[in-house]
Design a protein around this motif. Structure first.
Motif, PDB file in Angstrom:
ATOM      1  N   GLU A  55      39.133 -42.379  26.672  1.00  0.00           N
ATOM      2  CA  GLU A  55      38.501 -42.028  27.943  1.00  0.00           C
ATOM      3  C   GLU A  55      38.105 -43.292  28.704  1.00  0.00           C
ATOM      4  O   GLU A  55      37.584 -44.230  28.115  1.00  0.00           O
ATOM      5  CB  GLU A  55      37.234 -41.196  27.710  1.00  0.00           C
ATOM      6  N   ILE A  56      38.358 -43.281  29.995  1.00  0.00           N
ATOM      7  CA  ILE A  56      37.903 -44.356  30.871  1.00  0.00           C
ATOM      8  C   ILE A  56      36.998 -43.724  31.930  1.00  0.00           C
ATOM      9  O   ILE A  56      37.432 -42.843  32.662  1.00  0.00           O
ATOM     10  CB  ILE A  56      39.071 -45.088  31.550  1.00  0.00           C
ATOM     11  N   LEU A  58      39.203 -40.775  33.216  1.00  0.00           N
ATOM     12  CA  LEU A  58      40.642 -40.717  32.965  1.00  0.00           C
ATOM     13  C   LEU A  58      40.887 -40.546  31.475  1.00  0.00           C
ATOM     14  O   LEU A  58      40.100 -41.006  30.644  1.00  0.00           O
ATOM     15  CB  LEU A  58      41.325 -42.008  33.427  1.00  0.00           C
ATOM     16  N   GLN A  59      41.975 -39.912  31.140  1.00  0.00           N
ATOM     17  CA  GLN A  59      42.437 -39.820  29.762  1.00  0.00           C
ATOM     18  C   GLN A  59      43.739 -40.599  29.664  1.00  0.00           C
ATOM     19  O   GLN A  59      44.715 -40.259  30.336  1.00  0.00           O
ATOM     20  CB  GLN A  59      42.658 -38.365  29.354  1.00  0.00           C
ATOM     21  N   VAL A  60      43.759 -41.639  28.836  1.00  0.00           N
ATOM     22  CA  VAL A  60      44.946 -42.488  28.717  1.00  0.00           C
ATOM     23  C   VAL A  60      45.327 -42.652  27.255  1.00  0.00           C
ATOM     24  O   VAL A  60      44.518 -42.403  26.350  1.00  0.00           O
ATOM     25  CB  VAL A  60      44.693 -43.882  29.349  1.00  0.00           C
ATOM     26  N   ALA A 115      44.086 -37.416  40.594  1.00  0.00           N
ATOM     27  CA  ALA A 115      43.026 -36.670  41.278  1.00  0.00           C
ATOM     28  C   ALA A 115      42.245 -35.805  40.303  1.00  0.00           C
ATOM     29  O   ALA A 115      41.064 -35.560  40.489  1.00  0.00           O
ATOM     30  CB  ALA A 115      43.609 -35.806  42.392  1.00  0.00           C
ATOM     31  N   HIS A 116      42.885 -35.349  39.220  1.00  0.00           N
ATOM     32  CA  HIS A 116      42.216 -34.470  38.263  1.00  0.00           C
ATOM     33  C   HIS A 116      41.145 -35.251  37.507  1.00  0.00           C
ATOM     34  O   HIS A 116      41.412 -36.291  36.903  1.00  0.00           O
ATOM     35  CB  HIS A 116      43.241 -33.897  37.279  1.00  0.00           C
ATOM     36  N   LEU A 167      43.164 -44.698  49.710  1.00  0.00           N
ATOM     37  CA  LEU A 167      42.945 -45.236  48.369  1.00  0.00           C
ATOM     38  C   LEU A 167      43.643 -44.369  47.326  1.00  0.00           C
ATOM     39  O   LEU A 167      43.467 -43.144  47.300  1.00  0.00           O
ATOM     40  CB  LEU A 167      41.444 -45.305  48.085  1.00  0.00           C
ATOM     41  N   THR A 168      44.422 -45.006  46.475  1.00  0.00           N
ATOM     42  CA  THR A 168      45.178 -44.289  45.440  1.00  0.00           C
ATOM     43  C   THR A 168      44.879 -44.887  44.080  1.00  0.00           C
ATOM     44  O   THR A 168      44.842 -46.103  43.917  1.00  0.00           O
ATOM     45  CB  THR A 168      46.692 -44.377  45.704  1.00  0.00           C
ATOM     46  N   LEU A 169      44.664 -44.024  43.090  1.00  0.00           N
ATOM     47  CA  LEU A 169      44.416 -44.433  41.707  1.00  0.00           C
ATOM     48  C   LEU A 169      45.638 -44.118  40.866  1.00  0.00           C
ATOM     49  O   LEU A 169      46.071 -42.963  40.797  1.00  0.00           O
ATOM     50  CB  LEU A 169      43.186 -43.707  41.157  1.00  0.00           C
ATOM     51  N   ASP A 170      46.205 -45.142  40.231  1.00  0.00           N
ATOM     52  CA  ASP A 170      47.389 -44.980  39.385  1.00  0.00           C
ATOM     53  C   ASP A 170      47.112 -45.517  37.990  1.00  0.00           C
ATOM     54  O   ASP A 170      46.343 -46.464  37.822  1.00  0.00           O
ATOM     55  CB  ASP A 170      48.590 -45.723  39.971  1.00  0.00           C
ATOM     56  N   VAL A 171      47.768 -44.912  37.009  1.00  0.00           N
ATOM     57  CA  VAL A 171      47.645 -45.327  35.611  1.00  0.00           C
ATOM     58  C   VAL A 171      49.039 -45.447  35.021  1.00  0.00           C
ATOM     59  O   VAL A 171      49.896 -44.590  35.257  1.00  0.00           O
ATOM     60  CB  VAL A 171      46.820 -44.314  34.784  1.00  0.00           C
TER      61      VAL A 171
END
Length: 423
Positions: A69-70, A205-207, A100-101, A84-88
């Motif tokens: 988890e982050i 986030l879940q990574v 977005a989730h 603004l966009t969040l990418d992993v």
């Protein structure tokens, strides 16, 4: 007199009769002081026995197939949420575009107006629903393939779906001129109205627990072959005298659950920074820039960490029921540069050369250590150790007191003898 037994010869504690004992005032004072010392030291020994200490251990992390988890909470005072966009992405090949989730985009007023919250729920500009359209309506995707999450399969019925279709195809979108859905929703006008707003990204986030990175950059992202690309057209197309930049403040960034306050107090405090295992080093960090073409890179080294409370192995072994905590510590190094290239001559380091090119934004590159730290609660002493310490206190104090009393008695006797000779 009772008959002697065979153990009499083994008696190491020979006795004296009361008639052979001499009681003195100094002896009484020494006795009282020695008892006070015994009680004081015995209390300290009891407190030491009751004290819980944290013993760190280092082992090889043998976890398999785990997720991490982050949790992040970052404010961008000069970047509107729409841009603004969040990418992993990680080395396993997994990519998450436009996350977005589980993440909220909080629209903020311009800093000149106090930076207050405008809206928390809305993540996009296009809030209008297409429910009023004819049920048979199927919007054109303008040469792109309709997104999989479209409201109507094979159709682009709103501006967001057209943008998703363009991003999936790898095309730049811009302000949506000539796109019927975006003109109907007044996308360009709303984008201009939000130009001076800020944005706060908060959530989790879940990574995969492997080497990877996540970043916040402008524009919709897409993959063009093996290249990760952002549509920067709307980021650069600003009104004269206005521009965006990536000034940011990290309110919180942690990997895994938050360590509870009562555990923090056991792990360390501000007076002993080398024991601050619970501190997230990026919390409260702020960086300012006036350069729109600027990049921040945080290189994070993550160490898996377990916290095992006292007696955890005797409790019910259900996840979380034994009081154990699985989280992560991390260290971080920051590198920042202007994407225009150049040197750090202004900072007195003209020998540093920066390459040109790249994407403006804030990037977090993380690496996972193969070693794991276990912080285990243990009592500082065993009960047998407590008894041994108590016996040592009593025996040692009384022995020293006896020596002091003997010295006082002998000294007083010699002084008395010397005075008698003088008389």
């Amino acid at each position: 007199m009772p008959a002697k037994s065979r153990f009499t010869k083994l008696d190491a504690f020979t006795k004296t009769v009361d008639e052979a004992r001499i009681r003195t005032t100094s002896g009484g004072i020494v006795t009282i002081i020695s008892l006070l010392v015994v009680f004081f030291l015995a209390w300290g020994e009891w407190a030491e026995y009751r004290r819980i200490v944290i013993h760190p251990e280092l082992i090889v992390d043998k976890g398999r197939g785990e997720r991490m988890e982050i949790h992040l909470n970052i404010t961008f005072p000069k970047m509107p949420c729409e841009l603004l966009t969040l990418d992993v992405m990680d080395v396993s090949g997994e990519q998450q575009h436009g996350v977005a989730h589980g993440v909220n985009k909080v629209r903020l007023q311009p800093p000149s107006k106090g930076g207050g919250v405008i809206d928390i729920k809305s993540l996009n500009l296009h809030d209008e629903s297409a429910d009023h359209l004819d049920p048979k309506y199927c919007g054109e995707c303008y040469g792109a393939t309709a997104p999989d999450n479209a409201q109507k399969a094979g159709c682009c019925n709103n501006c967001d779906e057209v943008r998703e279709a363009y991003a999936a195809t790898g095309w730049a979108f811009g302000r949506g001129e000539g796109v019927e859905q975006c003109e109907r929703e007044h996308y360009a006008e709303k984008l201009d109205a939000q130009r001076e707003e800020g944005c706060r990204i908060e959530g989790g986030l879940q990574v995969n627990k492997v080497v990877g990175n996540f970043h916040l950059a402008p524009g919709r992202s897409f993959s063009n072959g093996n290249i990760h690309v952002h549509d920067l057209k709307n980021y650069w197309d600003t009104k004269e005298g206005k521009q965006h930049d990536f000034t940011h403040e990290i309110h919180q960034l942690r990997f895994g659950p938050q360590v509870p306050d009562h555990i923090k107090q056991k792990l360390g405090n501000s007076q002993s920074p080398w024991t601050n295992h619970h501190v997230n080093p990026l919390d409260g960090t702020r960086h300012d820039t006036s350069d729109a073409n600027y990049n921040y890179m945080y290189f994070v080294k993550i160490v898996p960490t377990s916290y095992l409370p006292l007696g955890w192995e005797k409790r019910v072994q259900v996840i979380g029921a034994d009081g154990s905590l699985e989280t992560h510590q991390y260290s971080v190094t920051l590198h920042k540069r202007s994407l225009s290239g150049g040197t750090d001559a202004a900072e007195g380091h003209a020998e540093r050369q920066h390459s040109k090119g790249g994407i403006p934004g804030v990037f977090f590159s993380y690496d996972i250590s193969p070693m794991k730290v276990i912080n285990r609660e243990e009592q500082s002493k065993s009960f047998l150790g407590f008894l041994a310490g108590l016996c040592a206190i009593v025996g040692g104090t009384l022995t020293v007191a006896a020596a002091v009393d003997r010295g006082l008695f002998e000294g007083a006797a010699r002084l008395k003898k010397m005075r008698s000779k003088d008389l």
